[in-house]
Write a protein that holds these residues in place. Structure first.
Motif, mmCIF file in Angstrom:
data_model
loop_
_atom_site.group_PDB
_atom_site.id
_atom_site.type_symbol
_atom_site.label_atom_id
_atom_site.label_comp_id
_atom_site.label_asym_id
_atom_site.label_seq_id
_atom_site.Cartn_x
_atom_site.Cartn_y
_atom_site.Cartn_z
ATOM 1 N N GLU A 147 0.843 -1.186 0.000
ATOM 2 C CA GLU A 147 0.000 0.000 0.000
ATOM 3 C C GLU A 147 0.885 1.245 0.000
ATOM 4 O O GLU A 147 2.053 1.177 -0.356
ATOM 5 N N GLY A 148 0.329 2.394 0.383
ATOM 6 C CA GLY A 148 1.119 3.619 0.440
ATOM 7 C C GLY A 148 1.701 3.960 -0.923
ATOM 8 O O GLY A 148 0.992 4.022 -1.928
ATOM 9 N N LEU A 149 3.018 4.142 -0.958
ATOM 10 C CA LEU A 149 3.690 4.538 -2.189
ATOM 11 C C LEU A 149 4.447 3.385 -2.836
ATOM 12 O O LEU A 149 5.360 3.600 -3.637
ATOM 13 N N ALA A 150 4.086 2.156 -2.495
ATOM 14 C CA ALA A 150 4.775 0.991 -3.038
ATOM 15 C C ALA A 150 4.705 0.954 -4.561
ATOM 16 O O ALA A 150 5.710 0.731 -5.249
ATOM 17 N N GLY A 151 3.524 1.171 -5.113
ATOM 18 C CA GLY A 151 3.367 1.133 -6.559
ATOM 19 C C GLY A 151 4.161 2.212 -7.255
ATOM 20 O O GLY A 151 4.700 2.007 -8.345
ATOM 21 N N ASP A 152 4.263 3.388 -6.624
ATOM 22 C CA ASP A 152 5.020 4.486 -7.220
ATOM 23 C C ASP A 152 6.512 4.174 -7.263
ATOM 24 O O ASP A 152 7.206 4.560 -8.202
ATOM 25 N N MET A 153 7.014 3.478 -6.230
ATOM 26 C CA MET A 153 8.415 3.087 -6.243
ATOM 27 C C MET A 153 8.705 2.182 -7.429
ATOM 28 O O MET A 153 9.693 2.360 -8.148
ATOM 29 N N LEU A 154 7.846 1.199 -7.638
ATOM 30 C CA LEU A 154 8.024 0.273 -8.754
ATOM 31 C C LEU A 154 7.934 1.015 -10.086
ATOM 32 O O LEU A 154 8.740 0.793 -10.985
ATOM 33 N N ALA A 155 6.973 1.928 -10.195
ATOM 34 C CA ALA A 155 6.812 2.679 -11.437
ATOM 35 C C ALA A 155 8.051 3.518 -11.730
ATOM 36 O O ALA A 155 8.490 3.621 -12.876
ATOM 37 N N ALA A 156 8.632 4.116 -10.683
ATOM 38 C CA ALA A 156 9.827 4.941 -10.871
ATOM 39 C C ALA A 156 10.988 4.105 -11.400
ATOM 40 O O ALA A 156 11.684 4.495 -12.337
ATOM 41 N N VAL A 157 11.200 2.945 -10.775
ATOM 42 C CA VAL A 157 12.296 2.080 -11.202
ATOM 43 C C VAL A 157 12.081 1.621 -12.642
ATOM 44 O O VAL A 157 13.009 1.598 -13.456
ATOM 45 N N ALA A 158 10.857 1.277 -12.969
ATOM 46 C CA ALA A 158 10.555 0.822 -14.321
ATOM 47 C C ALA A 158 10.801 1.912 -15.349
ATOM 48 O O ALA A 158 11.156 1.634 -16.496
ATOM 49 N N GLU A 159 10.647 3.185 -14.940
ATOM 50 C CA GLU A 159 10.855 4.305 -15.850
ATOM 51 C C GLU A 159 12.288 4.826 -15.804
ATOM 52 O O GLU A 159 12.609 5.809 -16.475
ATOM 53 N N GLY A 160 13.142 4.194 -15.008
ATOM 54 C CA GLY A 160 14.541 4.620 -14.947
ATOM 55 C C GLY A 160 14.782 5.837 -14.080
ATOM 56 O O GLY A 160 15.777 6.538 -14.253
ATOM 57 N N VAL A 161 13.878 6.131 -13.140
ATOM 58 C CA VAL A 161 14.038 7.274 -12.238
ATOM 59 C C VAL A 161 14.599 6.781 -10.917
ATOM 60 O O VAL A 161 13.946 5.985 -10.227
ATOM 61 N N PRO A 162 15.803 7.198 -10.504
ATOM 62 C CA PRO A 162 16.363 6.761 -9.226
ATOM 63 C C PRO A 162 15.494 7.213 -8.058
ATOM 64 O O PRO A 162 14.884 8.286 -8.095
ATOM 65 N N VAL A 163 15.461 6.390 -7.028
ATOM 66 C CA VAL A 163 14.618 6.650 -5.859
ATOM 67 C C VAL A 163 15.479 6.670 -4.600
ATOM 68 O O VAL A 163 16.375 5.843 -4.441
ATOM 69 N N LEU A 164 15.181 7.617 -3.716
ATOM 70 C CA LEU A 164 15.832 7.673 -2.407
ATOM 71 C C LEU A 164 14.749 7.738 -1.346
ATOM 72 O O LEU A 164 13.825 8.555 -1.433
ATOM 73 N N THR A 165 14.873 6.876 -0.323
ATOM 74 C CA THR A 165 13.878 6.853 0.742
ATOM 75 C C THR A 165 14.566 6.595 2.072
ATOM 76 O O THR A 165 15.783 6.440 2.139
#
Length: 435
Positions: A147-165
């Motif tokens: 839930e929360g922002l889990a789907g957005d994390m996956l979407a970011a990685v799939a689009e090649g956008v680095p994520v920091l949390t």
């Protein structure tokens, strides 16, 4: 655009599914970046790194990087009990409450899922615009359960956008399972964050800092490339003849008409000769005539003798200057090491001297990564004299500031070497301030 994960359910199995999908998602890495797609700042109970992430975001934004996502601020009363949680949208600056009032006796999580869903618009905008870095305020049990922002994390990685949390230490195992191991755990410090950000970002950082101005002269010589403006001259080593892309340059005679900022942007080019021109343009901005720095020989930056020093580049007389140092070169002479030896010599070195020519030939980021536990000096006519280098593991940058631009241009045009360039310049050395 709305990103959805099919069949997400509140179970640990969701985390396992997301981990598999992260492993199989197409990793479209940003240019010159080798860090994992997701970085996680690990923190102890009750000490979330909210101020640290905000400071890191502020530093990146000040250097011209495009950021997006959410930064969190947790409010507590005098007893330490959470009273509210707010997030700030990085792209708009809007602050939203994602907490709910449950009363002093409640021990339940105060997260308001609906409010977080509203705030997630900033995350999706960052993904759609392919931000340089996406901040996700926190990985919690909500994300662990899909839930929360889990789907957005996956979407970011799939689009090649680095994520920091940020991830609480008690959830490291769940976080690793959630990401399928495609992550790097980061200590809660600015130095650790910059190491994760990585020297592969150095070229973008240097180009971001260049202010536009008119270009007076461009000279591409056999050994060196030179860019001159009214305020400074920049140098970079010209690629060797036979290098792929060694063809007639487009718009020869008009290369500088677009201005210094456009030339500096060539550091992102796939053409080796344009890359060198871009690096020279960056140095024309940073190595200004009026820059007041001490001189000194960069080869003797640390005074470390013997086997603890590794030198990248066969500088003239280096064996006498640094007896016992291990010398690595693309064309090694007697007693020197081939370039492949850097892979095992640099991680164990105490001090590393790197020729600034590695910036032009694109090997510098990897060498800086290998030498991340050593004291590092960047030395040579193409060394940028800017504090931006210091965030990427460089302690000393020793380069040249032109004193006679006309004489320097003649030396470059006539195929002069580094020794010839020094006759028309002064040496200058930038050092990281002592802690």
């Amino acid at each position: 655009m709305i990103y959805m994960l099919p069949a997400l359910k509140t179970s640990l199995g969701v985390g396992q599914d997301i981990g598999k999908r992260l492993r199989s998602a197409p990793m479209v890495s940003a240019p010159q970046s080798s860090q994992p797609a997701i970085g996680a700042v690990i923190y102890p109970p009750g000490k979330p790194p909210e101020a640290l992430l905000a400071e890191f975001a502020a530093q990146l934004a000040a250097r011209g990087f495009r950021l997006g996502g959410l930064l969190q601020d947790t409010l507590r009363d005098e007893t330490g009990r959470k009273t509210d949680m707010t997030v700030t949208e990085i792209d708009t600056g809007r602050k939203l409450s994602i907490g709910q009032s449950l009363g002093k006796a409640s021990k339940a999580c105060i997260l308001d899922s609906q409010a977080l869903a509203e705030a997630s618009g900033s995350v999706r905008r960052a993904i759609e615009s392919h931000a340089d870095l996406l901040f996700i305020n926190k990985f919690s049990k909500s994300e662990m359960e899909g839930e929360g922002l889990a789907g957005d994390m996956l979407a970011a990685v799939a689009e090649g956008v680095p994520v920091l949390t940020a991830v609480p230490g008690v959830l490291i195992e769940e976080w690793t399972e959630f990401t399928g191991g495609q992550t790097e755990l980061i200590a809660p410090s600015l130095a650790a964050l910059w190491r994760w950000w990585g020297p592969g970002r150095l070229y973008a950082d240097l180009a971001n800092g260049v202010e536009d101005c008119a270009v007076k002269r461009v000279v591409v010589g056999l050994n060196w490339t030179m860019v001159e403006t009214a305020t400074g001259v920049g140098l970079a080593q010209t690629p060797e003849r036979g290098t792929p892309g060694c063809n007639a340059a487009p718009d020869a005679g008009r290369r500088g008409q677009a201005g210094l900022k456009a030339l500096a942007g060539l550091v992102h080019s796939a053409n080796a000769f344009d890359q060198a021109l871009g690096m020279a343009a960056c140095n024309a901005h940073y190595n200004r005539y009026d820059l007041e720095l001490p001189g000194g020989n960069g080869l003797e930056s640390f005074g470390v003798k013997g086997g603890g020093t590794v030198v990248i580049g066969a500088f003239p007389g280096i064996a006498e200057r640094l007896p016992g140092a291990k010398i690595v070169d693309r064309k090694p002479g007697p007693g020197q090491y081939p370039e492949q030896a850097a892979e095992w010599l640099l991680p164990a070195a105490e001090a590393v001297i790197i020729t600034a020519s590695t910036l032009a030939n694109r090997s510098a980021p990897h060498l800086l990564h290998l030498a991340r536990f050593a004291r590092v000096a960047l030395v040579g006519p193409g060394a940028p004299l800017t504090e931006r280098l210091l965030s990427y593991g460089v302690e000393v940058s020793s380069g040249l500031i032109a004193q006679d631009p006309d004489g320097l241009a003649r030396a470059v045009a006539e195929g002069g070497g580094a020794k010839d360039l020094k006759r028309f310049s002064r040496q200058a050395t930038l050092r990281r301030p002592a802690p």
